[in-house]
Scaffold this motif. Sequence first.
Motif, mmCIF file in Angstrom:
data_model
loop_
_atom_site.group_PDB
_atom_site.id
_atom_site.type_symbol
_atom_site.label_atom_id
_atom_site.label_comp_id
_atom_site.label_asym_id
_atom_site.label_seq_id
_atom_site.Cartn_x
_atom_site.Cartn_y
_atom_site.Cartn_z
ATOM 1 N N HIS A 10 0.869 -1.301 0.082
ATOM 2 C CA HIS A 10 -0.031 0.033 -0.127
ATOM 3 C C HIS A 10 1.016 1.165 0.108
ATOM 4 N N PRO A 11 0.489 2.306 -0.863
ATOM 5 C CA PRO A 11 1.193 3.368 -0.773
ATOM 6 C C PRO A 11 1.636 4.244 0.774
ATOM 7 N N VAL A 12 0.740 4.091 1.514
ATOM 8 C CA VAL A 12 1.196 4.583 3.033
ATOM 9 C C VAL A 12 1.291 3.738 3.935
ATOM 10 N N GLY A 13 0.820 2.398 3.963
ATOM 11 C CA GLY A 13 1.185 1.366 4.893
ATOM 12 C C GLY A 13 2.721 1.243 5.220
ATOM 13 N N PRO A 14 3.158 1.517 6.421
ATOM 14 C CA PRO A 14 4.680 1.199 6.414
ATOM 15 C C PRO A 14 5.255 -0.112 6.361
ATOM 16 N N ASN A 15 4.170 -1.208 6.701
ATOM 17 C CA ASN A 15 4.690 -2.511 6.759
ATOM 18 C C ASN A 15 5.108 -3.050 5.332
ATOM 19 N N GLY A 16 4.476 -2.761 4.446
ATOM 20 C CA GLY A 16 4.874 -3.110 3.093
ATOM 21 C C GLY A 16 6.125 -2.525 2.733
ATOM 22 N N TRP A 17 6.383 -1.399 2.946
ATOM 23 C CA TRP A 17 7.700 -0.828 2.643
ATOM 24 C C TRP A 17 8.726 -1.464 3.489
ATOM 25 N N LYS A 18 8.281 -1.807 4.723
ATOM 26 C CA LYS A 18 9.614 -2.574 5.360
ATOM 27 C C LYS A 18 10.037 -4.115 4.677
ATOM 28 N N VAL A 19 8.954 -4.522 4.177
ATOM 29 C CA VAL A 19 9.204 -5.896 3.425
ATOM 30 C C VAL A 19 10.034 -5.491 2.212
ATOM 31 N N ALA A 20 9.582 -4.593 1.341
ATOM 32 C CA ALA A 20 10.237 -3.925 0.143
ATOM 33 C C ALA A 20 11.848 -3.570 0.351
ATOM 34 N N GLN A 21 12.164 -3.080 1.786
ATOM 35 C CA GLN A 21 13.402 -2.716 1.946
ATOM 36 C C GLN A 21 14.277 -3.893 2.061
ATOM 37 N N VAL A 22 13.835 -5.068 2.740
ATOM 38 C CA VAL A 22 14.489 -6.234 3.001
ATOM 39 C C VAL A 22 14.743 -6.723 1.535
ATOM 40 N N LEU A 23 13.511 -7.039 1.049
ATOM 41 C CA LEU A 23 13.820 -7.649 -0.388
ATOM 42 C C LEU A 23 15.047 -6.898 -1.291
ATOM 43 N N CYS A 24 14.861 -5.500 -1.147
ATOM 44 C CA CYS A 24 16.151 -4.946 -1.943
ATOM 45 C C CYS A 24 17.576 -5.098 -1.532
ATOM 46 N N GLU A 25 17.501 -4.888 -0.244
ATOM 47 C CA GLU A 25 18.925 -5.131 0.736
ATOM 48 C C GLU A 25 19.503 -6.479 0.221
ATOM 49 N N LEU A 26 18.570 -7.394 0.191
ATOM 50 C CA LEU A 26 19.116 -8.877 -0.067
ATOM 51 C C LEU A 26 19.138 -9.106 -1.669
ATOM 52 N N GLY A 27 18.923 -8.100 -2.383
ATOM 53 C CA GLY A 27 18.972 -7.978 -3.795
ATOM 54 C C GLY A 27 18.210 -9.283 -4.456
ATOM 55 N N LEU A 28 16.780 -9.158 -4.216
ATOM 56 C CA LEU A 28 15.696 -9.999 -4.714
ATOM 57 C C LEU A 28 14.698 -9.265 -5.322
ATOM 58 N N GLU A 29 14.557 -9.617 -6.482
ATOM 59 C CA GLU A 29 13.405 -9.244 -7.447
ATOM 60 C C GLU A 29 12.229 -9.516 -7.241
ATOM 61 N N TYR A 30 11.130 -8.327 -7.300
ATOM 62 C CA TYR A 30 9.975 -8.593 -6.937
ATOM 63 C C TYR A 30 9.239 -7.382 -7.681
ATOM 64 N N GLU A 31 7.799 -7.839 -7.696
ATOM 65 C CA GLU A 31 6.742 -6.915 -8.376
ATOM 66 C C GLU A 31 6.064 -6.731 -7.563
ATOM 67 N N THR A 32 5.582 -5.214 -7.361
ATOM 68 C CA THR A 32 4.593 -4.662 -6.214
ATOM 69 C C THR A 32 3.403 -4.486 -6.876
ATOM 70 N N ILE A 33 2.376 -4.996 -6.228
ATOM 71 C CA ILE A 33 0.856 -4.667 -6.432
ATOM 72 C C ILE A 33 0.145 -3.818 -5.297
ATOM 73 N N MET A 34 -0.082 -2.663 -5.470
ATOM 74 C CA MET A 34 -0.615 -1.869 -4.556
ATOM 75 C C MET A 34 -2.176 -1.937 -4.430
ATOM 76 N N LYS A 35 -2.428 -1.980 -3.071
ATOM 77 C CA LYS A 35 -4.073 -2.340 -2.802
ATOM 78 C C LYS A 35 -4.550 -1.273 -1.960
ATOM 79 N N ASP A 36 -5.804 -0.828 -2.231
ATOM 80 C CA ASP A 36 -6.414 0.227 -1.283
ATOM 81 C C ASP A 36 -7.114 -0.416 -0.122
ATOM 82 N N PHE A 37 -7.241 0.572 0.901
ATOM 83 C CA PHE A 37 -7.929 0.159 2.199
ATOM 84 C C PHE A 37 -9.518 0.047 1.817
ATOM 85 N N GLY A 38 -10.453 -0.431 2.357
ATOM 86 C CA GLY A 38 -11.631 -0.565 2.341
ATOM 87 C C GLY A 38 -12.161 -1.799 1.211
#
Length: 220
Positions: free
Chosen positions: A9-37
């Motif tokens: 999610h663009p705002v939710g901190p927890n998704g960014w936490k995961v993205a940071q670990v993925l990138c620090e480990l050099g892992l390739e990923y695709e992000t799908i943003m979801k909305d609240f509600g």
Amino acid sequence: MAQFTLYSHPVGPNGWKVAQVLCELGLEYETIMKDFGDVENGMKTPEFEAINPNGRIPVLIDHSAGDLIIWESGAIILYLVKKYDPEHKLYPASLEEQALVDTWFFFQMTTYGPYTGQAVWFKVLTGNENPKASERYVGEVHRMCKVITKQLEKPDSKGWLVLGKCTIADLSFLQWTRFLYRLEIDIAKEYPTMNSWVEAMLAFPGVKKSTEGEVWMGKD
């Protein structure tokens, strides 16, 4: 196709936490943003709840492991470092050192993150309609900032929470700490040690890569 799909999610901190670990480990990923509600692209749709019955982000799918689905940011991050961090860049090898990292990691997961989230809810998102609740949660955030500052300033810390280096424990706090501006907490002035800690993590190549295109820190 990337090895991982990350629902975030663009705002939710927890998704960014995961993205940071993925990138620090050099892992390739695709992000799908979801909305609240409960909307067409929301987290409460039957399609998304078939992936995560709790209807929350983040969710990670590891396509190299038979499309393994993991949800809850802590579970995702531990999976990543246990399986994809053979050099122990972010997570140590020994059980004893793992326990030290886990102590701070779970402090973020169970206390710092939830209390900060509640503080934002009562102070900002509900217009401070319940000032007693707002005061309690914001007060707890300040208390925890003092706990973290004391730990970072220990002689053997080298500016990190534990083991004298950056681990998943430190990274788990990063986005939530950047979120404190919404509580009118200026960490540069009020908690300069924490501010230096944040700036050090933001300088990491993987963290920089993960935040490319980041929009939520626009100080709305």
